[in-house]
Design a protein around this motif. Sequence first.
Motif, mmCIF file in Angstrom:
data_model
loop_
_atom_site.group_PDB
_atom_site.id
_atom_site.type_symbol
_atom_site.label_atom_id
_atom_site.label_comp_id
_atom_site.label_asym_id
_atom_site.label_seq_id
_atom_site.Cartn_x
_atom_site.Cartn_y
_atom_site.Cartn_z
ATOM 1 N N LYS B 45 0.831 -1.217 0.000
ATOM 2 C CA LYS B 45 0.000 0.000 0.000
ATOM 3 C C LYS B 45 0.860 1.259 0.000
ATOM 4 O O LYS B 45 0.436 2.295 -0.502
ATOM 5 N N VAL B 48 1.869 1.841 -3.691
ATOM 6 C CA VAL B 48 0.825 2.450 -4.540
ATOM 7 C C VAL B 48 0.371 3.806 -4.006
ATOM 8 O O VAL B 48 -0.403 4.504 -4.649
ATOM 9 N N LEU B 50 -1.222 4.426 -1.049
ATOM 10 C CA LEU B 50 -2.392 4.459 -0.175
ATOM 11 C C LEU B 50 -1.994 4.711 1.271
ATOM 12 O O LEU B 50 -2.811 5.114 2.092
ATOM 13 N N GLN B 74 -1.387 11.260 -9.508
ATOM 14 C CA GLN B 74 -2.603 10.744 -10.154
ATOM 15 C C GLN B 74 -2.306 10.274 -11.570
ATOM 16 O O GLN B 74 -2.867 9.279 -12.021
ATOM 17 N N ARG B 77 -0.822 6.967 -11.324
ATOM 18 C CA ARG B 77 -1.833 5.998 -10.889
ATOM 19 C C ARG B 77 -2.716 5.529 -12.040
ATOM 20 O O ARG B 77 -3.276 4.434 -11.985
ATOM 21 N N LYS B 78 -2.850 6.370 -13.052
ATOM 22 C CA LYS B 78 -3.662 5.955 -14.201
ATOM 23 C C LYS B 78 -2.992 4.815 -14.950
ATOM 24 O O LYS B 78 -3.597 4.167 -15.801
ATOM 25 N N MET B 82 -4.857 -2.566 -9.861
ATOM 26 C CA MET B 82 -4.663 -3.270 -8.585
ATOM 27 C C MET B 82 -5.784 -4.272 -8.344
ATOM 28 O O MET B 82 -6.956 -3.975 -8.565
ATOM 29 N N ASP B 162 -2.961 -7.854 -4.089
ATOM 30 C CA ASP B 162 -2.869 -8.108 -2.649
ATOM 31 C C ASP B 162 -3.551 -9.441 -2.353
ATOM 32 O O ASP B 162 -4.766 -9.546 -2.422
#
Lengths: 246, 248
Positions: B45, B48, B50, B74, B77-78, B82, B162
């Motif tokens: 996490k 990524v 989070l 962002q 992240r595109k 996940m 995960d």
Amino acid sequence: MRLLEQIGTYFLFMKRAFSRPEKFSILYRQTMREIDKIGINSFPIVVIVSLFVGAVITIQSNYNIENPLLPRYLVGLTVRDSLLLEFSSTMVALILAGKVGSSIASELGMMRITEQIDALEVMGINSVSYLVMPKIIAAVVFFPVLCLLSIAMGLLGGYISCIAANVIAPSEYIYGIQYEFRPYYISYSLTKTAFYALIITSIASYFGYHVKGGAVEVGKSSTKAVVQSSILILLANLILTKTILQ
Amino acid sequence: MIEVKNLYKRYDDNFVLNDVSVKFEQGKCNLIIGRSGSGKTVLLKSIVGLIETDEGEIWYDDQKFSHLDAVSKQNIRKEMGMLFQGAALFDSLTVEENVLFPLDMFTSYSRGEKLDRVNFCLEKVKVSKTNKLYPAELSGGMKKRVAIARAMALNPRYLFCDEPNSGLDPETGIVIDNLIKEITEEFNMTTIINSHDMNSVLEIGDKVVFIYKGCKCWEGTRKDILKTDNEALNNFVFATRLARQIKS
């Protein structure tokens, strides 16, 4: 200190909620869905409660106006002003805080604990803006419609009780609800409702979004959302009444 | 490629990640393994974004992800997909709408092109003809497949999983593992999988990182695991008496 921290977090949350949406077409679609979910679906409860309350206020007003010197049409006037000034905005908002507030808090809470909100974040989507902004817009736009509906249903409930329970003559009731009517009361009622809509949706979203743990915490957040938004509605009622009707 | 350098994360006085540095390679299945509570989910996490780490750097190819502003994060992240432990499909949307979701958000394809892509992804994970079903109507294995389809909809460069086969029977788990391996190689993604399932490790672990009490304790390939003399790793891998007997 904890309260100040919570207030600060709430305002940061609201800032994120009102940041630029990813796509306006998606915001529009989501808002329409929310209008259906939290607005249209609230029609039945608003209609039922308002009809009964209108009828009860009529019977109670008649019971309390026993003086023969007072005209009977005052019953209609009392019902109208009670509905316009307080019931259809504040009382309906408290009912909606229970229905809509708990639903929003538990929906977002479940999304949080099942990692659906994390999934949005990982995709690069502002989850607060995507999930919360449509709810707030839908409520602020549509709750005033529910308020108008409540006024109409309350007046209808009073009229039905006049006929069914033989409280006063329907013509006197109709005269009373028209007597000395101030259109300003309607805009006052709608303004209050718009503020309440913002309170209900933002508080419920805040508590739902920040759930940590499991199903028990989702339930607790839902209760907190209803209690705190109800208290804030009453506080806002006091401030708005003092400010607008001064 | 993804690289983490000297990552630290502390909750109160307890170090959950303690100076973790590791490189995850492109086109390979990189597995993070460890006991429950060892810090592997916090590591994933953190990678990524989070979870905010206390110290350390996270690099996505040549971009220092950990020090980017929100907008640049962002954008990276595109390019991520996940797969969450519980699949994390959106309950209120159908299978088709779930896979369509990232396409609607980030592409300007026509409706037909988007649906073609959805059907391609669903066929790839072998759950075609479930388009109109809701997540509640799917089995655990199917939910994971749909979640993989959603994760690969935008052709991501980085895939994170995960515990992809938790809650699944061993046979279905291996099917999911092989699916992840297949799309990793086909689309040359950097895939990081968090797992404590030894079947996964031995089936698809091109690179394996063992996390023990918040520290990187060992790294190597799946073949190296069987020969290692690292005591903590041996205790984890050969946890049962039968496994220890077979090894000896």
